[in-house]
Design an enzyme around this catalytic site. Structure first.
Site, PDB file in Angstrom:
ATOM      1  N   ARG A 142      -4.574  25.555  43.284  1.00  0.00           N
ATOM      2  CA  ARG A 142      -5.877  25.561  42.578  1.00  0.00           C
ATOM      3  C   ARG A 142      -6.890  26.501  43.233  1.00  0.00           C
ATOM      4  O   ARG A 142      -8.093  26.311  43.109  1.00  0.00           O
ATOM      5  CB  ARG A 142      -6.471  24.156  42.473  1.00  0.00           C
ATOM      6  CG  ARG A 142      -5.600  23.181  41.702  1.00  0.00           C
ATOM      7  CD  ARG A 142      -6.360  21.945  41.262  1.00  0.00           C
ATOM      8  NE  ARG A 142      -5.460  20.978  40.651  1.00  0.00           N
ATOM      9  CZ  ARG A 142      -4.890  19.968  41.307  1.00  0.00           C
ATOM     10  NH1 ARG A 142      -5.155  19.778  42.590  1.00  0.00           N
ATOM     11  NH2 ARG A 142      -4.077  19.150  40.688  1.00  0.00           N
ATOM     12  N   LYS A 195     -12.576  38.833  36.958  1.00  0.00           N
ATOM     13  CA  LYS A 195     -11.646  38.638  35.843  1.00  0.00           C
ATOM     14  C   LYS A 195     -10.228  38.856  36.344  1.00  0.00           C
ATOM     15  O   LYS A 195      -9.930  39.874  36.965  1.00  0.00           O
ATOM     16  CB  LYS A 195     -11.938  39.624  34.712  1.00  0.00           C
ATOM     17  CG  LYS A 195     -13.083  39.209  33.807  1.00  0.00           C
ATOM     18  CD  LYS A 195     -13.080  40.077  32.542  1.00  0.00           C
ATOM     19  CE  LYS A 195     -14.205  39.672  31.595  1.00  0.00           C
ATOM     20  NZ  LYS A 195     -14.220  40.515  30.381  1.00  0.00           N
ATOM     21  N   GLU A 204     -14.743  54.529  32.755  1.00  0.00           N
ATOM     22  CA  GLU A 204     -15.602  53.349  32.974  1.00  0.00           C
ATOM     23  C   GLU A 204     -16.957  53.756  33.557  1.00  0.00           C
ATOM     24  O   GLU A 204     -17.969  53.092  33.313  1.00  0.00           O
ATOM     25  CB  GLU A 204     -14.912  52.333  33.898  1.00  0.00           C
ATOM     26  CG  GLU A 204     -13.643  51.694  33.328  1.00  0.00           C
ATOM     27  CD  GLU A 204     -13.877  50.695  32.183  1.00  0.00           C
ATOM     28  OE1 GLU A 204     -15.038  50.310  31.937  1.00  0.00           O
ATOM     29  OE2 GLU A 204     -12.886  50.319  31.526  1.00  0.00           O
ATOM     30  N   LYS A 225     -22.685  46.388  37.625  1.00  0.00           N
ATOM     31  CA  LYS A 225     -21.777  45.353  37.127  1.00  0.00           C
ATOM     32  C   LYS A 225     -22.051  44.010  37.793  1.00  0.00           C
ATOM     33  O   LYS A 225     -22.031  42.967  37.144  1.00  0.00           O
ATOM     34  CB  LYS A 225     -20.315  45.766  37.334  1.00  0.00           C
ATOM     35  CG  LYS A 225     -19.358  44.731  36.760  1.00  0.00           C
ATOM     36  CD  LYS A 225     -17.933  45.216  36.610  1.00  0.00           C
ATOM     37  CE  LYS A 225     -17.076  44.102  36.013  1.00  0.00           C
ATOM     38  NZ  LYS A 225     -15.681  44.506  35.817  1.00  0.00           N
ATOM     39  N   GLU A 244     -18.739  35.241  30.507  1.00  0.00           N
ATOM     40  CA  GLU A 244     -18.888  35.894  29.212  1.00  0.00           C
ATOM     41  C   GLU A 244     -19.276  34.898  28.135  1.00  0.00           C
ATOM     42  O   GLU A 244     -18.705  34.885  27.052  1.00  0.00           O
ATOM     43  CB  GLU A 244     -17.559  36.593  28.854  1.00  0.00           C
ATOM     44  CG  GLU A 244     -17.771  37.890  28.103  1.00  0.00           C
ATOM     45  CD  GLU A 244     -16.535  38.784  28.103  1.00  0.00           C
ATOM     46  OE1 GLU A 244     -15.969  39.011  29.195  1.00  0.00           O
ATOM     47  OE2 GLU A 244     -16.144  39.242  27.033  1.00  0.00           O
ATOM     48  N   ARG A 286     -22.395  39.756  29.339  1.00  0.00           N
ATOM     49  CA  ARG A 286     -21.253  40.428  29.957  1.00  0.00           C
ATOM     50  C   ARG A 286     -20.459  41.243  28.939  1.00  0.00           C
ATOM     51  O   ARG A 286     -19.744  42.179  29.304  1.00  0.00           O
ATOM     52  CB  ARG A 286     -20.347  39.413  30.680  1.00  0.00           C
ATOM     53  CG  ARG A 286     -19.249  40.075  31.498  1.00  0.00           C
ATOM     54  CD  ARG A 286     -18.542  39.144  32.477  1.00  0.00           C
ATOM     55  NE  ARG A 286     -17.519  39.893  33.204  1.00  0.00           N
ATOM     56  CZ  ARG A 286     -16.877  39.463  34.279  1.00  0.00           C
ATOM     57  NH1 ARG A 286     -17.142  38.275  34.771  1.00  0.00           N
ATOM     58  NH2 ARG A 286     -15.970  40.213  34.878  1.00  0.00           N
ATOM     59  N   ASN A 312     -17.913  45.684  27.612  1.00  0.00           N
ATOM     60  CA  ASN A 312     -16.789  46.020  26.744  1.00  0.00           C
ATOM     61  C   ASN A 312     -17.071  47.208  25.825  1.00  0.00           C
ATOM     62  O   ASN A 312     -16.296  47.484  24.912  1.00  0.00           O
ATOM     63  CB  ASN A 312     -16.405  44.804  25.894  1.00  0.00           C
ATOM     64  CG  ASN A 312     -15.875  43.677  26.754  1.00  0.00           C
ATOM     65  OD1 ASN A 312     -15.146  43.920  27.721  1.00  0.00           O
ATOM     66  ND2 ASN A 312     -16.259  42.456  26.446  1.00  0.00           N
ATOM     67  N   HIS A 349     -14.375  49.396  24.404  1.00  0.00           N
ATOM     68  CA  HIS A 349     -13.104  48.711  24.653  1.00  0.00           C
ATOM     69  C   HIS A 349     -12.455  48.147  23.396  1.00  0.00           C
ATOM     70  O   HIS A 349     -11.252  47.983  23.361  1.00  0.00           O
ATOM     71  CB  HIS A 349     -13.298  47.586  25.674  1.00  0.00           C
ATOM     72  CG  HIS A 349     -13.398  48.088  27.082  1.00  0.00           C
ATOM     73  ND1 HIS A 349     -14.409  48.922  27.499  1.00  0.00           N
ATOM     74  CD2 HIS A 349     -12.607  47.893  28.173  1.00  0.00           C
ATOM     75  CE1 HIS A 349     -14.245  49.202  28.786  1.00  0.00           C
ATOM     76  NE2 HIS A 349     -13.163  48.603  29.218  1.00  0.00           N
ATOM     77  N   HIS A 388      -8.936  49.362  23.367  1.00  0.00           N
ATOM     78  CA  HIS A 388      -7.827  48.408  23.538  1.00  0.00           C
ATOM     79  C   HIS A 388      -6.851  48.456  22.373  1.00  0.00           C
ATOM     80  O   HIS A 388      -5.646  48.385  22.561  1.00  0.00           O
ATOM     81  CB  HIS A 388      -8.379  46.981  23.641  1.00  0.00           C
ATOM     82  CG  HIS A 388      -8.634  46.552  25.053  1.00  0.00           C
ATOM     83  ND1 HIS A 388      -9.251  45.360  25.360  1.00  0.00           N
ATOM     84  CD2 HIS A 388      -8.350  47.134  26.232  1.00  0.00           C
ATOM     85  CE1 HIS A 388      -9.351  45.249  26.667  1.00  0.00           C
ATOM     86  NE2 HIS A 388      -8.821  46.313  27.227  1.00  0.00           N
ATOM     87  N   HIS A 433      -5.501  53.292  30.406  1.00  0.00           N
ATOM     88  CA  HIS A 433      -6.604  52.456  29.938  1.00  0.00           C
ATOM     89  C   HIS A 433      -7.918  53.242  29.881  1.00  0.00           C
ATOM     90  O   HIS A 433      -8.629  53.217  28.875  1.00  0.00           O
ATOM     91  CB  HIS A 433      -6.751  51.248  30.864  1.00  0.00           C
ATOM     92  CG  HIS A 433      -7.954  50.417  30.586  1.00  0.00           C
ATOM     93  ND1 HIS A 433      -8.043  49.601  29.481  1.00  0.00           N
ATOM     94  CD2 HIS A 433      -9.123  50.286  31.259  1.00  0.00           C
ATOM     95  CE1 HIS A 433      -9.222  48.999  29.486  1.00  0.00           C
ATOM     96  NE2 HIS A 433      -9.894  49.388  30.545  1.00  0.00           N
TER      97      HIS A 433
END
Lengths: 351, 351
Positions: free
Chosen positions: B113, B135, B177, B216, B226, B231, B235, B238, B242, B253
């Site tokens: 955990r 993330k 980015e 960021k 998010e 947040r 994106n 993206h 994506h 990417h």
């Protein structure tokens, strides 16, 4: 019905406890995109309830039992969630005992990095303990709960309605965690001692469940991720209980917790953590549920598994949470030799 | 070297940014029980560095590439962690690009955990973006990042030292980015415009990386999971990026993010979110990195994959984060028809 708030830093959780709690599901899930996880046993008993209360939601029915609390079942859930095209604002309802709750909670915490979760525990053990506090997990390679997350459900719905279909053995299982809570909280201990003849009485179970949930919520609020040490107190009886459970597998988790508490009460006495009279008092309560202690073959080997427990940080040391006096506990660290020797000696004396 | 704090509700994270950051690993990991995750490419280049800096720690070397960012690799890491008998106070170091960071971070968040995590990103993309903010993820059944957690690493160590072994293409990937961040923050945009001829200059990259990380960190502190919507700004580019990445797979990417930003800048203009001059300004910056836009076959089908993106909550709607004016963005929701039609039309005009 009582409403118990559990506010951790991560996200707020609300526990609804008592008769009528299940009726609130209607309101809680109103307008939500719902996905249900359950197991074959619970589905057999509550097919109609599920159809009525989660109207039309996709249901993922897992094979029942702790041995299915594994990677394969976890990905069965996740795959079905993808098939159902769940989104980040969808809600996963884990409807069942501790295994369903642990895996459903884990899947909810992982899918798209976390969707809403609602726990509807159907066993006494899950109601008093595992559904509350946000621990999720699967077992892996023979290690219990080694893969998991801390992830608070939005709601936990504990309704005594579901206890009526439980076998006696399952009630004992939950009573194990209830007596453990008594060993941590003096008021709960008093209530247990005053009601020792009502342990299998549903109205008593409803009342004591709310007490145990409130106690646990207080602990989890202060130490959600088991970092400060406080949440460790909830593991009383579990070090030895888990080791025996892993090794012998025959009995339920709650019974092993009771056996663990029993053996550890003698360890507490032996190492002067706890006075004889108080240890006897706790053992008398344990005896109301655990009628006889089984004879354990190879108990030294079984106890040795405690070294692999994730709570034990050192290499050759075992950490035990022991009763000290009413409402107080203490941590004792023993070398593997001292621990295994003690368990062997004590179990030998009881046989 | 700059020290940037990222304090979310869940746990504090510290980003060390700039020349000399890697030298701090000694202090950060002093006395810790360390486990290293990397991939074959990075291991080939930095075998000696790993031996010197993570002295004797077990190293899990994964196959390189996004196509290995899956369940199998995740369980390879978890199994090796178990074999290494890691405990709750152990530290996982993810040493590599975004794929290693995402999977290493996920494994660290799941094992018992959650154990300590340190990110040592070795690509520009990972330094400016993916290693910061907690993330973690794997891809599953063709859906990018659909299984993961939010889990802050204790430290992120961004040292330009590692950029020297990167192919030009990898630098472009990170610049994607960086330009995206410029479209969100006016000061960063000014700096990019003033230094448009220095994009491949290491001293400029070191400086702008720290700026992007600081931006960021500020966003993540306000909206870690998010939920509030803030947040989501990260994106930008993206949604389309994506979708094309999933469909065509050929490029990296960062390149798809640049292509996504380019196409979406025209959408922003078309739907009056952004004035022509500002859109042209952004496209000029994008053009410094993306020399030519490839011709896309079946772009309507590719764009359709945006509907499956986890950020799109509705059934037949696509959410786009678009540049509005300097330092400002806006969310635009389009029906699938409008979105796909626009992408098709715009890409056709560019070809």
């Amino acid at each position: 019905m009582q409403t118990i708030a559990l506010n951790t830093k991560s996200r707020p959780s609300t526990v609804l406890c008592g008769a009528g709690a299940a009726k609130q599901l209607d309101t809680i899930l109103d307008g939500k995109d719902v996905f249900v996880v359950t197991d074959e046993n619970v589905y057999g008993l509550y097919k109609d309830f599920i159809a009525e209360n989660f109207g039309g939601a996709p249901v993922c029915v897992l094979p029942a039992g702790e041995r299915h609390k594994n990677r394969r079942s976890l990905f069965t859930i996740l795959d079905k969630m993808l098939q159902a095209r769940l989104r980040r604002n969808s809600t996963l309802v884990a409807f069942g005992g501790g295994v369903v709750g642990d895996m459903g909670g884990l899947a909810a915490s992982l899918y798209m990095r976390g969707i809403h979760a609602v726990q509807v525990p159907t066993t006494l053990l899950a109601q008093v303990d595992s559904s509350v506090g946000g621990k999720t997990a699967i077992d892996h390679r023979g290690v219990k709960n080694v893969i998991g997350t801390f992830y608070q459900p939005e709601y936990v719905v504990c309704d005594p309605l579901f206890l009526r279909t439980l076998p006696q053995r399952e009630l004992k299982c939950g009573l194990g965690e209830i007596i453990k809570t008594g060993a941590l909280d003096a008021k709960i201990l008093d209530k247990l001692e005053r009601n020792a003849e009502r342990f299998f009485d549903f109205s008593f179970l409803e009342e004591i469940t709310a007490d145990c949930v409130r106690f646990k919520a207080g602990v989890v609020e202060k130490d959600e991720c088991e970092r400060s040490g406080l949440r460790k107190c909830l593991n009383m009886g579990h070090t030895t209980g888990h080791a025996l459970e892993l090794f012998y597998k025959r009995r339920s988790h709650g019974e092993y917790v009771l056996i663990g508490m029993l053996l550890e009460s003698y360890i507490a006495e032996k190492f002067d953590i706890c006075a004889h009279d108080y240890a006897e008092e706790l053992r008398a309560l344990i005896g109301k549920v655990l009628k006889r202690v089984p004879r354990f073959e190879n108990i030294a080997e079984a106890a040795g598994l405690a070294l692999y427990d994730k709570k034990n940080q050192g290499e050759n040391e075992v950490s035990l949470i022991l009763p000290a006096k009413r409402g107080e506990f203490a941590e004792l660290r023993l070398t593997d030799e001292d621990y295994i020797g003690s368990v062997e000696e004590i179990a030998g004396g009881l046989a």
